[in-house]
Design an enzyme around this catalytic site. Structure first.
Site, PDB file in Angstrom:
ATOM      1  N   CYS A 265       0.837  -1.206   0.000  1.00  0.00           N
ATOM      2  CA  CYS A 265       0.000   0.000   0.000  1.00  0.00           C
ATOM      3  C   CYS A 265       0.868   1.252   0.000  1.00  0.00           C
ATOM      4  O   CYS A 265       0.465   2.292  -0.529  1.00  0.00           O
ATOM      5  CB  CYS A 265      -0.949   0.000   1.187  1.00  0.00           C
ATOM      6  SG  CYS A 265      -0.121  -0.126   2.791  1.00  0.00           S
ATOM      7  N   HIS A 835      -1.369   1.607   7.406  1.00  0.00           N
ATOM      8  CA  HIS A 835      -1.914   1.476   6.058  1.00  0.00           C
ATOM      9  C   HIS A 835      -1.823   2.831   5.359  1.00  0.00           C
ATOM     10  O   HIS A 835      -2.063   3.877   5.975  1.00  0.00           O
ATOM     11  CB  HIS A 835      -3.371   1.010   6.135  1.00  0.00           C
ATOM     12  CG  HIS A 835      -3.993   0.776   4.790  1.00  0.00           C
ATOM     13  ND1 HIS A 835      -3.481  -0.117   3.870  1.00  0.00           N
ATOM     14  CD2 HIS A 835      -5.086   1.332   4.199  1.00  0.00           C
ATOM     15  CE1 HIS A 835      -4.236  -0.104   2.776  1.00  0.00           C
ATOM     16  NE2 HIS A 835      -5.210   0.772   2.960  1.00  0.00           N
TER      17      HIS A 835
END
Length: 910
Positions: A265, A835
């Protein structure tokens, strides 16, 4: 040169008169001989044309001119090279022809003389060849390289074309495009088929056929990019139906997700931000990068990173994909940057830094970097020094990345000893700005009172970030009223003391995840001072459990509950007194035996005279009491700790019964509580630890586990300590503040001739078209690592840098300092996990979108600002207007500009 060999006869010079020349127009035979032989003797020049003439005809001509008789029967007739050709259809030269045996070479002038004088056999093409330089030797290239050109979509229909070894591969590509009627808008690339059947990319089309090692008969495959931005060769053979579906899909270009390949990510977030920089994306979409690929830069990556990124951009902006898999790009990144190998989590800003540097070197227009010496200002005006520094930078670094992202710092260093001032101007690609850091720290602790009736209390304390353990005690004292002198701080882990802290230790050694217990102890003595009245004993709780083996008589021991630090008067260091003191301290959750539980006299009494030994002595416990067989260590304790006085009602006030069943036994153990200690070495300074051992039945009967684990929250825990948001401008001001260099990074003063901890100040001199601002949320020190979750408030549009740029400004140029936000890389979570996502404004529609790996959703402006913002991308307003003007000249204007509130549905992601 490139000559299509389908019908070489068509290339014959039609202007050549192949009839027998008029006798009176021909010079004398001796004159002919001198003209031709003089021409043959001239040196070869690269690129000039020479012609092959059959040896048989040329020898006949030499005999004729040397005879001196125009009417001689040795007249050679028209030039006839039939013996040099394999056939008279394709007019391909025979293989293995040797100069001087099969043919002679004539320069263009001599050839034209002979053709004018004698003519050329009807239908025969002239055999023209170029002079080339091979291995520093000039020679006539008699045999051309014949390549078999095919399309990727039709590998069975080759087309033969001839090329000189000095022709560029770009000419091969141009010839193939013309042959297969590829439109100028379509992008193509070449592959060569090796002898073993494998294929290899011809990446650098600027090299020659010789340098590319192309050989006659080699198959060259031309591949045309699909409409969706992919290459046919990059797709598995069984996905033709999927490709058709993708090509049929038509969405907004640029609104395309990136599949998470496993903790990638961070890469997806950086790519989405960069993909939404309008001028950079247009550069790749319009194929301007193809002319600037730098394959020979030793600092670059052979153009591979630039090409891999171009493939991603073309796919994302084709409008034919909902999401793409960046596997090829990930592989390239790992190949050139080993830190990104594998699938561990990384920093999006670090990946972005690598990618910008890699793209710059792969697209650097400077093919050979010259040496440039860095010059100090030496008192010269800033304007002059800055212009010189920028010009020197451009002499070595000139690319679309420099055009788009590079700006200029002014760096001022001042020596603290001699006052020498050094001023330099340095280029930058992004700003890493610090966040205002609070000097306070919030810590949660549990306070354990000496009063057994009080449950442990959870407290939330505000302490100095660089404070000491004593500061933690002072802060707790304000909540409890207990003097800091009567507190001991310990880290409890897995039912044992991981560490007992000293007052002077730094708070930085305590991590946020540690379970910190602060115990109230007696204030009458410090542990280790044997002249004082009290000592502190660490107490563990253990339960005997039958071992799972054949020997049922063996018992294991398991720690449970919270350990204690208990104050014991030195004059009462007996096992019996300690038993009653501990029974009192545990009275909140341990039930004392009632009269019904009194023994029947079979058990032996504990003798009060069996006392704990004095420091430095070892005695055994009473042989009559099996529970004390291992008792008797020294009461020596760790130097520097503190010991308590028990002022509360203790065992001396209890009514003593002659006989009472003991609930537990006491043993001296090691610091982990895992093994008993029967002896004590007076030469060591080990802290004695006491274990309370419970039989399972006794523990079940008298020990209340629920009550033992209970605690209460102090009012301070309910307080929400809100951090005040900071403005982005504050971070930039902090970036330009004077600072002193660290010891690990001193500056060498040319005047003092030694390294100095100089003061340093950075100022902004020139800003780029697209400004990247990295918020330094991750703080790494020698003792601690943390992420700052401070809310940074940043403007969506009209960010004005005019107050920060120190370069003299004109009123008319104030627009050069106003920026609008176009993308944000977000980080959610902590240091060890987290994230990454992206907010980005589409350059065509003006709509903001939220990119979460393969998922893409429209959002509104009020959702962009959050504590997760990590890297900000700002575009200068004059650049945005320039691009809108260019776009409007080629297509209808966009419905809205970046930053305009969209009307479509939005998703709450905050």
């Amino acid at each position: 040169m490139a000559a299509v060999a389908a019908n070489p006869a068509d290339t014959a010079a039609t202007a050549v008169d192949d009839r027998e020349p008029q006798r009176e127009a021909v010079p004398g035979l001796e004159s002919q001989r001198r003209q031709i032989e003089n021409g043959r003797g001239r040196p070869l020049q690269v690129g000039e044309s020479w012609f092959l003439v059959g040896q048989h005809w040329y020898k006949q001509w030499e005999v004729y001119v040397q005879g001196g008789d125009r009417d001689s029967s040795t007249f050679p007739g028209c030039i006839n090279n039939a013996e040099l050709f394999e056939d008279q259809v394709n007019w391909r030269l025979k293989k293995g022809l040797v100069e001087g045996e099969d043919y002679v070479l004539l320069p263009a002038a001599a050839w034209h003389y002979l053709v004018n004088w004698y003519g050329l056999e009807h239908g025969q093409p002239p055999i023209e060849r170029k002079v080339v330089e091979l291995a520093s030797i000039h020679k006539v290239e008699v045999y051309s390289v014949e390549l078999l050109l095919v399309q990727h979509s039709d590998m069975d229909t080759p087309h033969t074309a001839q090329f000189s070894q000095t022709d560029s591969v770009d000419l091969v590509l141009h010839t193939a495009r013309e042959q297969f009627l590829v439109s100028p808008q379509e992008e193509t690339r070449l592959w060569i088929k090796n002898a073993e059947g494998s294929f290899e990319r011809l990446c650098n089309t600027r090299v020659t056929v010789l340098d590319a090692a192309l050989k006659t008969g080699q198959v060259v495959v031309m591949e045309t990019r699909n409409k969706d931005g992919t290459w046919p060769s990059a797709q598995p053979n069984d996905t033709s139906s999927t490709l058709e579906e993708e090509e049929d899909f038509q969405g907004q270009p640029g609104i395309c997700g990136l599949t998470n390949l496993g903790n990638t990510c961070f890469m997806n977030s950086a790519l989405q931000c960069l993909s939404n920089v309008p001028q950079l994306t247009e550069y790749f979409l319009k194929n301007r990068y193809l002319e600037e690929l730098n394959f020979c830069n030793p600092l670059g990556m052979k153009g591979e990173i630039a090409q891999a990124y171009a493939d991603l951009v073309k796919q994302a902006w084709s409008g034919h994909h909902r999401s793409i898999v960046p596997q090829v790009f990930k592989t390239k990144v790992g190949h050139f940057a080993s830190q990104f190998l594998g699938y561990q989590q990384h920093d999006s800003q670090e990946l972005l830094s690598f990618l910008l540097d890699g793209l710059h070197e792969d697209l650097n227009r400077v093919k050979k970097k010259e040496y440039v010496e860095l010059c100090d200002a030496a008192g010269r005006p800033d304007q002059e020094v800055a212009q010189e520094a920028w010009q020197n930078h451009k002499r070595r670094n000139d690319s679309v990345i420099v055009d788009t992202f590079h700006g200029l710092f002014k760096s001022t260093l001042v020596c603290p000893d001699c006052g020498n001032v050094s001023v330099t101007f340095d280029p930058f690609c992004y700003l890493s700005v610090p966040l205002p850091v609070s000097h306070k720290r919030v810590m949660e602790v549990f306070f354990v009172s000496m009063d057994p009736r009080r449950k442990p209390e959870q407290h939330r304390l505000v302490v100095p970030k660089k404070g000491k353990i004593s500061d933690l005690c002072v802060a707790l004292a304000k909540h409890t009223g207990i003097s800091p002198e009567r507190m001991m701080v310990a880290d409890v882990f897995s039912h044992r003391f991981y560490k007992i802290y000293q007052l002077e230790e730094s708070l930085s050694s305590i991590l946020d995840r540690d379970d910190i217990f602060i115990y109230e102890v007696s204030g009458r003595a410090a542990i280790g001072e044997n002249s004082r009245e009290d000592v502190v004993l660490p107490i563990y709780l253990r339960e005997r459990t039958p071992a799972r083996d054949y020997n049922s008589s063996y018992y294991g021991l398991m720690l449970f509950g919270h350990p204690l630090l208990v104050s014991v008067p030195r004059d009462r260091l007996s096992w019996d007194a300690l038993y009653h003191i501990l029974l009192y301290r545990l009275s909140r959750y341990v039930t004392r035996p009632s009269s019904d539980d009194e023994d029947d006299g079979d058990e032996k009494d504990l003798e009060d005279k069996d006392s704990l030994p004095k420091p430095g002595h070892v005695t055994e416990g009473s042989s009559q009491d099996p529970g004390l067989e291992q008792a008797g260590p020294s009461s020596r304790v760790v130097s520097g700790s503190r010991a308590p006085v028990d002022n509360s009602p203790g065992p001396s006030h209890w009514p003593q019964r002659a006989r009472r069943k003991h609930l537990f036994t006491l043993h001296t153990v090691n610091s982990n509580g895992t093994s008993d200690r029967s002896t004590f070495n007076e030469d060591t300074h080990a802290q004695p630890y006491i274990a309370i051992d419970w039989e399972p039945e006794m523990k079940k009967r008298y020990y209340d586990e629920v009550e033992a684990e209970g605690y209460v929250k102090h009012d301070c825990v309910g307080y929400v300590l809100k951090k005040a948001p900071v403005q982005l401008q504050e971070c930039i001001e902090l970036f330009t503040t004077v600072e002193t260099l660290e010891k690990e990074n001193p500056w060498y003063c040319p005047t003092c001739k030694q390294h100095q901890l100089a003061t340093k100040k950075l100022d902004l001199w020139m800003l780029p078209e697209t400004l990247i601002i990295h918020l330094k949320r991750f703080s790494y020190t020698k003792f601690s690592r943390e992420k700052l979750d401070t809310l940074v408030e940043f403007p969506i549009r009209d960010l004005d840098f005019s107050e920060f740029v120190i370069k003299p400004q004109n009123d008319s140029a104030r627009e050069l300092y106003k920026y609008d936000l176009i993308a944000v890389s977000n980080h959610y979570g902590g240091l060890r996990d987290g994230h990454y996502t992206t907010f980005a404004c589409n350059k065509d529609s003006g709509q903001w979108h939220y990119f979460d790996d393969s998922s893409v959703s429209p959002v509104t402006e009020n959702q962009i600002e959050s504590k997760a913002a990590y890297v900000l991308f700002y575009q200068r307003q004059d650049v945005a207007r320039r691009m809108q003007t260019q776009a409007s000249s080629s297509k209808p204007p966009a419905s809205s500009a970046c930053g305009a509130p969209p009307k479509s549905e939005s998703m709450d992601v905050n």
